[in-house]
Design a protein around this motif. Structure first.
Motif, PDB file in Angstrom:
ATOM      1  N   GLN A  19       0.818  -1.313   0.251  1.00 29.61           N
ATOM      2  CA  GLN A  19      -0.366  -0.228   0.075  1.00 29.61           C
ATOM      3  C   GLN A  19       1.072   1.376  -0.108  1.00 29.61           C
ATOM      4  OE1 GLN A  19      -2.580   0.134   3.525  1.00 29.61           O
ATOM      5  NE2 GLN A  19      -4.159   0.769   2.658  1.00 29.61           N
ATOM      6  N   SER A  20       1.742   1.303   0.692  1.00 30.08           N
ATOM      7  CA  SER A  20       2.828   2.582   0.921  1.00 30.08           C
ATOM      8  C   SER A  20       3.245   2.903  -0.318  1.00 30.08           C
ATOM      9  CB  SER A  20       3.818   2.149   2.605  1.00 30.08           C
ATOM     10  OG  SER A  20       4.389   0.932   2.272  1.00 30.08           O
ATOM     11  N   GLU A  21       4.332   1.466  -1.310  1.00 33.05           N
ATOM     12  CA  GLU A  21       4.773   1.754  -1.646  1.00 33.05           C
ATOM     13  C   GLU A  21       3.494   2.290  -3.030  1.00 33.05           C
ATOM     14  OE1 GLU A  21       8.059  -2.275  -1.691  1.00 33.05           O
ATOM     15  OE2 GLU A  21       6.516  -2.830  -2.744  1.00 33.05           O
ATOM     16  N   HIS A  22       2.447   1.556  -3.346  1.00 26.52           N
ATOM     17  CA  HIS A  22       1.985   1.833  -4.100  1.00 26.52           C
ATOM     18  C   HIS A  22       1.673   3.198  -4.515  1.00 26.52           C
ATOM     19  CE1 HIS A  22      -2.589   0.996  -6.406  1.00 26.52           C
ATOM     20  NE2 HIS A  22      -2.157   2.294  -6.956  1.00 26.52           N
ATOM     21  N   LYS A  23       1.199   4.045  -2.755  1.00 29.91           N
ATOM     22  CA  LYS A  23       0.752   5.532  -2.094  1.00 29.91           C
ATOM     23  C   LYS A  23       2.535   6.081  -3.391  1.00 29.91           C
ATOM     24  CE  LYS A  23      -1.908   5.441   1.596  1.00 29.91           C
ATOM     25  NZ  LYS A  23      -1.917   5.275   2.797  1.00 29.91           N
ATOM     26  N   LEU A  24       3.311   5.619  -3.172  1.00 32.44           N
ATOM     27  CA  LEU A  24       4.271   6.990  -3.136  1.00 32.44           C
ATOM     28  C   LEU A  24       4.940   6.465  -4.921  1.00 32.44           C
ATOM     29  CD1 LEU A  24       8.055   6.503  -1.916  1.00 32.44           C
ATOM     30  CD2 LEU A  24       7.952   5.788  -4.988  1.00 32.44           C
ATOM     31  N   ILE A  25       4.265   5.508  -5.577  1.00 37.58           N
ATOM     32  CA  ILE A  25       4.994   5.590  -7.650  1.00 37.58           C
ATOM     33  C   ILE A  25       3.195   6.713  -7.593  1.00 37.58           C
ATOM     34  CG2 ILE A  25       4.193   4.137  -9.010  1.00 37.58           C
ATOM     35  CD1 ILE A  25       5.691   2.155  -7.193  1.00 37.58           C
ATOM     36  N   ALA A  26       2.303   6.505  -7.024  1.00 38.04           N
ATOM     37  CA  ALA A  26       1.154   7.679  -7.784  1.00 38.04           C
ATOM     38  C   ALA A  26       1.902   8.930  -7.759  1.00 38.04           C
ATOM     39  CB  ALA A  26       0.267   7.067  -7.139  1.00 38.04           C
ATOM     40  N   ALA A  27       1.976   9.544  -6.287  1.00 31.62           N
ATOM     41  CA  ALA A  27       2.953  10.727  -5.904  1.00 31.62           C
ATOM     42  C   ALA A  27       3.619  11.059  -7.051  1.00 31.62           C
ATOM     43  CB  ALA A  27       3.168  10.897  -4.925  1.00 31.62           C
ATOM     44  N   VAL A  28       4.857  10.373  -7.091  1.00 28.73           N
ATOM     45  CA  VAL A  28       5.926  10.024  -7.731  1.00 28.73           C
ATOM     46  C   VAL A  28       5.574  10.677  -9.117  1.00 28.73           C
ATOM     47  CG1 VAL A  28       8.347   9.797  -8.795  1.00 28.73           C
ATOM     48  CG2 VAL A  28       7.961   9.610  -6.321  1.00 28.73           C
ATOM     49  N   ALA A  29       4.729   9.814  -9.572  1.00 28.12           N
ATOM     50  CA  ALA A  29       4.232   9.838 -11.155  1.00 28.12           C
ATOM     51  C   ALA A  29       3.285  11.685 -11.458  1.00 28.12           C
ATOM     52  CB  ALA A  29       3.126   9.381 -10.780  1.00 28.12           C
ATOM     53  N   GLY A  30       2.413  12.217 -10.165  1.00 30.56           N
ATOM     54  CA  GLY A  30       2.040  13.308 -10.313  1.00 30.56           C
ATOM     55  C   GLY A  30       2.936  14.092 -10.593  1.00 30.56           C
ATOM     56  N   ALA A  31       4.220  14.409  -9.814  1.00 30.95           N
ATOM     57  CA  ALA A  31       5.638  15.346  -9.700  1.00 30.95           C
ATOM     58  C   ALA A  31       6.775  15.173 -10.647  1.00 30.95           C
ATOM     59  CB  ALA A  31       5.829  15.323  -8.202  1.00 30.95           C
ATOM     60  N   HIS A  32       5.944  14.537 -11.825  1.00 34.76           N
ATOM     61  CA  HIS A  32       7.108  14.084 -12.364  1.00 34.76           C
ATOM     62  C   HIS A  32       7.698  15.233 -13.782  1.00 34.76           C
ATOM     63  CE1 HIS A  32       5.117  12.231 -15.980  1.00 34.76           C
ATOM     64  NE2 HIS A  32       6.034  12.900 -16.824  1.00 34.76           N
ATOM     65  N   ARG A  33       7.013  16.259 -13.830  1.00 29.15           N
ATOM     66  CA  ARG A  33       7.332  17.397 -15.092  1.00 29.15           C
ATOM     67  C   ARG A  33       6.583  18.719 -14.050  1.00 29.15           C
ATOM     68  NH1 ARG A  33       2.325  17.596 -18.705  1.00 29.15           N
ATOM     69  NH2 ARG A  33       3.667  18.270 -19.960  1.00 29.15           N
ATOM     70  N   SER A  34       6.671  20.105 -14.628  1.00 33.95           N
ATOM     71  CA  SER A  34       6.169  20.901 -14.476  1.00 33.95           C
ATOM     72  C   SER A  34       5.962  21.045 -12.942  1.00 33.95           C
ATOM     73  CB  SER A  34       4.890  20.587 -14.553  1.00 33.95           C
ATOM     74  OG  SER A  34       4.304  20.513 -16.581  1.00 33.95           O
ATOM     75  N   ASP A  35       5.198  22.292 -12.522  1.00 36.16           N
ATOM     76  CA  ASP A  35       5.809  22.959 -11.173  1.00 36.16           C
ATOM     77  C   ASP A  35       4.941  21.594 -10.158  1.00 36.16           C
ATOM     78  OD1 ASP A  35       6.284  25.133 -12.306  1.00 36.16           O
ATOM     79  OD2 ASP A  35       4.750  26.147 -11.726  1.00 36.16           O
TER      80      ASP A  35
END
Length: 497
Positions: free
Chosen positions: A395-411
């Motif tokens: 669960q915690s790895e899943h959350k990390l992957i989604a959060a990083v994906a959302g922050a991988h470009r732009s501001d």
């Protein structure tokens, strides 16, 4: 009209538990299993067992009524793709055959009453197929009339026991008057400890790397903790605190803890008492929630191509095929990101924090949102990942992957990883490496990739290129300068030379 043909790639598992009956329907698609239906009904079959283990007609009737609902859905599924298992109550009931005969008539299928050992091994298989533990894993499933305790590694259960205690039987026995008091709780905990103590030395000697709970009790506790703004790892201290809060309500009827759902309320306290006893007797430090259990274990056993496999790879490949990801680009970004991580391995503990598989996964999946549109594709990627099961990742790895994906470009915002708790620093490392890898591979060609060196000192990253390379590639130079500014805004220094 002729009868519809059953769909070959659809599977159904029915689990006749002691508290609830469940039906899980899944479709084998894109190298993975996609849940397309779940039906759950509280039947509380175990409440119908008397002291001589005779099952009451009322309890049987509740069960048969529920199976009539399930039968309607089974008509469209091929016979060989249906498995029905029954657990503790029907193992214990002296008149189980009466229930079983009628159940088979209603469903038109054989009901398999499985042994406690087989149940424990199958639960472990369900957890192994949906979680990500690389070492030994302790798995606990508190059912209505039995509790399974397993230690396994990879797909193999090494130690497995089914213990004669459950949240429905303990409710009847220790909270019969529905009163919530210290003495009721202590009597239930003491009784459970007596049973668990018989296996505790064997289990503690075997040891485990992580502990996972596969039951509704663990999920209910997690939901309560989240409602109280605590992180989602269970500890004995948190369990005792919830027990104290529950006692203040005096009766189960009045029990109204924030986050506790109505359908869990009745058997919650008895499950909590058993869990406290397990934590005490086995000396469990922390426990997370498992992604699957008995039904998933049965399901994965039925589908031949899933008998053994790299689950994480299967999950990532499934996403890439479903969202038509450019596989070459995904590979390019992934290997660049891993190369960047290798450059600074001595200074940033990405590898020792088990971050490399997560960096690889998010690098391979960062473009799935392109299928929706380009401008906000990183946000679409994060949304898709956040709201889709990811077998093989906790669960915690899943959350990390989604959060990083959302922050991988732009501001992106300074506090965007705060909700990840102990994983927030790892997410920060991964996102900084991924953002650089995405820029370096922006031309989507292997033969134009630059030669570079990356070094790190504390939080400062220094990216160096061959002497005239940046002059000859002004767009890349400009993108990297912008990235340096973006990371600088968040207090992270990136120098590009």
């Amino acid at each position: 009209m002729g009868q519809l043909k059953p769909q070959k790639n659809v599977y159904a598992v029915i689990d006749l538990g002691s508290n609830s009956f469940h039906m899980l329907i899944a479709k084998s698609i894109a190298g993975g299993l996609q849940t397309i239906g779940r039906v759950k009904r509280k039947v509380r079959l175990a409440a119908g067992l008397d002291k001589n283990n005779v099952l009451s007609t009322e309890a049987m009737q509740r069960g048969w009524e529920c199976l009539t609902l399930f039968a309607e859905r089974l008509q469209d599924i091929p016979n060989q793709n249906i498995t029905i298992v029954a657990t503790a109550t029907l193992r214990l009931a002296t008149n189980a055959d009466v229930f079983k005969t009628q159940a088979e008539k209603i469903l038109g299928h054989k009901v398999n009453v499985i042994s406690g050992e087989l149940e424990a091994r199958t639960i472990y298989k369900g957890v192994a197929h949906t979680s990500s533990c690389t070492g030994k894993q302790l798995v606990i499933d508190i059912g209505g009339a039995s509790t399974e305790v397993v230690i396994g590694k990879a797909f193999d259960a090494l130690h497995y026991k089914s213990l004669n205690m459950g949240c429905v039987t303990y409710l009847e026995r220790y909270f019969k008057d529905c009163q919530l008091s210290n003495s009721n709780f202590n009597a239930a905990i003491k009784a459970a400890r007596t049973i668990i103590d018989e296996i505790s030395s064997e289990y503690k000697a075997a040891g485990w790397k992580i502990a996972s709970g596969a039951s509704g009790t663990v999920q209910a506790i997690q939901e309560i903790m989240v409602a109280q703004n605590l992180d989602d790892l269970l500890t004995l201290k948190k369990l005792n605190s919830i027990k104290e809060q529950a006692i203040e309500f005096s009766t189960i009827a009045a029990l109204d803890l924030p986050g506790l759902s109505e359908d869990r309320r009745l058997v919650f306290v008895s499950g909590l008492a058993i869990l406290i006893a397990l934590f005490e007797s086995l000396e469990i430090d922390t426990m997370g929630l498992a992604g699957g259990a008995l039904r998933e274990g049965v399901l994965y056993s039925m589908v031949p191509e899933f008998h053994n496999n790299d689950i994480r790879k299967r999950t990532v490949d499934g996403f890439m095929s479903r969202y038509h990801v450019d596989q070459k680009q995904a590979c390019r970004v992934s290997s660049l990101a891993v190369q960047l991580a290798a450059n600074i391995n001595k200074d940033w503990p990405v590898e020792s924090l088990n971050g490399l598989p997560l960096l690889k996964a998010v690098a391979q999946l960062h473009e799935i949102g392109l299928l929706i549109e380009y401008k906000q594709y990183h946000k679409h990627t994060a949304y898709i990942l956040e709201n889709t099961d990811m077998p093989g990742f906790s669960q915690s790895e899943h959350k990390l992957i989604a959060a990083v994906a959302g922050a991988h470009r732009s501001d992106f915002q300074k506090g965007c990883f705060n909700s990840l708790g102990s994983n927030s620093l790892l997410a920060q490392y991964i996102v900084r490496l991924l953002r650089i890898a995405v820029i370096l591979s922006m031309r989507r060609q292997d033969d134009v990739l630059p030669r570079f060196e990356l070094s790190a000192k504390n939080e400062v990253l220094d990216l160096k290129f061959e002497s005239n390379w940046l002059k000859e590639h002004p767009l890349m130079a400009s993108e990297l300068q912008q990235e340096s500014k973006q990371q600088g805004k968040l207090g992270w220094k990136l120098t590009v030379n």
